[in-house]
Write a protein that holds these residues in place. Structure first.
Motif, mmCIF file in Angstrom:
data_model
loop_
_atom_site.group_PDB
_atom_site.id
_atom_site.type_symbol
_atom_site.label_atom_id
_atom_site.label_comp_id
_atom_site.label_asym_id
_atom_site.label_seq_id
_atom_site.Cartn_x
_atom_site.Cartn_y
_atom_site.Cartn_z
ATOM 1 N N GLU A 1 0.853 -1.185 0.000
ATOM 2 C CA GLU A 1 0.000 0.000 0.000
ATOM 3 C C GLU A 1 0.891 1.239 0.000
ATOM 4 O O GLU A 1 1.938 1.269 0.671
ATOM 5 N N LEU A 2 0.454 2.268 -0.741
ATOM 6 C CA LEU A 2 1.188 3.532 -0.818
ATOM 7 C C LEU A 2 0.440 4.607 -0.033
ATOM 8 O O LEU A 2 -0.782 4.578 0.069
ATOM 9 N N TYR A 3 1.176 5.545 0.513
ATOM 10 C CA TYR A 3 0.577 6.633 1.295
ATOM 11 C C TYR A 3 1.087 7.974 0.772
ATOM 12 O O TYR A 3 2.084 8.038 0.029
ATOM 13 N N ASP A 4 0.435 9.048 1.158
ATOM 14 C CA ASP A 4 0.846 10.385 0.741
ATOM 15 C C ASP A 4 2.073 10.827 1.530
ATOM 16 O O ASP A 4 2.091 10.750 2.776
ATOM 17 N N ARG A 5 3.088 11.277 0.818
ATOM 18 C CA ARG A 5 4.316 11.748 1.460
ATOM 19 C C ARG A 5 3.980 12.841 2.478
ATOM 20 O O ARG A 5 3.183 13.724 2.215
#
Length: 389
Positions: free
Chosen positions: A202-206
């Motif tokens: 899963e990717l998240y907002d920097r």
């Protein structure tokens, strides 16, 4: 009249003699995150460069082709962003007229900087994990990567983990949703699958500070290993701390970094068992002089392991200038490409690789250490050589 001319000639000769030992300023650009999640890396870059510059100044300047130069660091904060990297590069190239730049760190910033420096024929010694940094339309003519990337260290690390922990079946990849995560996660997923792991990602907002909802979703997947991969030091430390606070028990490690010191500093006892690569071993005998110099200048502040890497890169660049006998950028670049075997003092002889992966030998290959946190200290588990192609 004759006597007057002789007097003038004598004064001119004296002036020339006096100026013979004068040093010409040589601007060395620096780009790195001095704010934001990657701050520890930016400070490491700035301090590593400055230590190499201090060393040259203490020796009487940088002697190149019969002239003596006084290197001066001109540093800009890129805030660990793409826009920041481009702005910093534009200021250094167009305003400061710098022809030699160290940094940035992180793919978004590096890719933006390369778009400015390559057309301007400015030498850039950078570090980001995207393959496009070296494998690009320009053929990477003036850009070198001075630290192993995921392509070099990940295969060796994952093979080591599989051999050391054969019981591990499912790994979670949590990464930023930017050029870093988007380029690194697919590579890591492929490497893990090649070694028999299944993968959840899963990717998240920097810039995220609260990871508990994401970590809760991860825990529902019954993973038995969390890989923090390309996260910056501040975000890595928060992920470790919040994962343990949320009750996550399986191992946490990072195929990326280095962030070990910051994880220990921020996560405290919750960092116990955290495993990662580190790019330098400060217990080496050859590191003691470096450590003393650092502490004399910067006190007991946290010393990120990238500091000697950037010191090493700056020294290699200075040596290329000396060998080229000029500050002409193309000649310095050509010399830099032929620097295999030069030992800058901390990492052993220079070895360039990357032709197989990127089509250009601009990838500096450095050995690295796999370390585990035990009782608040780093314990070396293995010394590993990167993949060489």
């Amino acid at each position: 009249m004759f006597k007057k001319l002789k007097a003038i000639a004598f004064v001119a000769a004296c002036l020339l003699a006096g100026s013979a030992g004068a040093q010409e300023e040589l601007k060395i650009g620096g780009i790195g995150p001095l704010s934001g999640g990657g701050t520890a890396w930016g400070i490491a870059l700035q301090r590593g460069m400055q230590m190499a510059i201090d060393e040259v100044q203490a020796a009487g300047g940088l002697k190149i082709g019969g002239k003596t130069y006084a290197p001066k660091l001109v540093m800009f904060d890129d805030q660990y962003t793409s826009a920041g990297g481009r702005l910093a590069a534009e200021r250094l190239v167009n305003v400061e007229k710098a022809k030699f730049i160290i940094g940035p760190i992180g793919s978004p910033s590096v890719l933006s900087a390369v778009a400015v420096t390559s057309p301007a024929n400015v030498l850039l010694l950078s570090n980001g994990f995207s393959s496009a940094i070296l494998k690009n339309d320009a053929g990477s003519p003036y850009n070198f990567r001075v630290m192993d990337s995921t392509t070099e260290f990940a295969p060796a690390m994952i093979k080591w983990y599989r051999a050391a922990h054969p019981e591990t079946k499912k790994v979670a990849l949590i990464a930023p949703n930017d050029a870093v995560g988007q380029s690194v996660v697919p590579m890591l997923e492929a490497y893990y699958k090649e070694n028999g792991f299944t993968v959840w990602k899963e990717l998240y907002d920097r810039g995220t500070k609260e990871f508990t909802p994401l970590l809760t979703r991860m825990m529902a997947q019954n993973v038995d290993l969390l890989d923090l991969n390309s996260n910056a030091p501040g975000e890595s430390a928060l992920l470790v701390k919040q994962a343990r606070q949320a009750g996550f028990k399986p191992p946490i490690w990072q195929v990326g970094g280095p962030s070990v010191d910051e994880v220990i500093d921020i996560a405290g006892p919750l960092a116990e068992g955290f495993t990662s690569l580190n790019v330098f071993d400060f217990s080496q005998p050859e590191a003691q002089k470096f450590l003393k110099t650092y502490k004399d200048k910067y006190g007991n502040s946290v010393l990120n392991a990238q500091t000697p890497v950037w010191y090493n890169a700056t020294r290699i660049m200075f040596e290329a200038m000396r060998r080229a006998g000029t500050t002409d950028v193309t000649k310095v670049r050509d010399t830099l490409e032929k620097m295999d075997g030069y030992d800058a003092g901390l990492f052993g002889p220079v070895k360039w690789g990357g032709m197989g992966d990127y089509g250009v030998r601009h990838q500096l290959l450095l050995k690295f250490w796999i370390v585990e946190v035990k009782n608040g200290k780093q314990v070396t588990r293995a010394v590993v050589l990167p993949e060489q192609r």
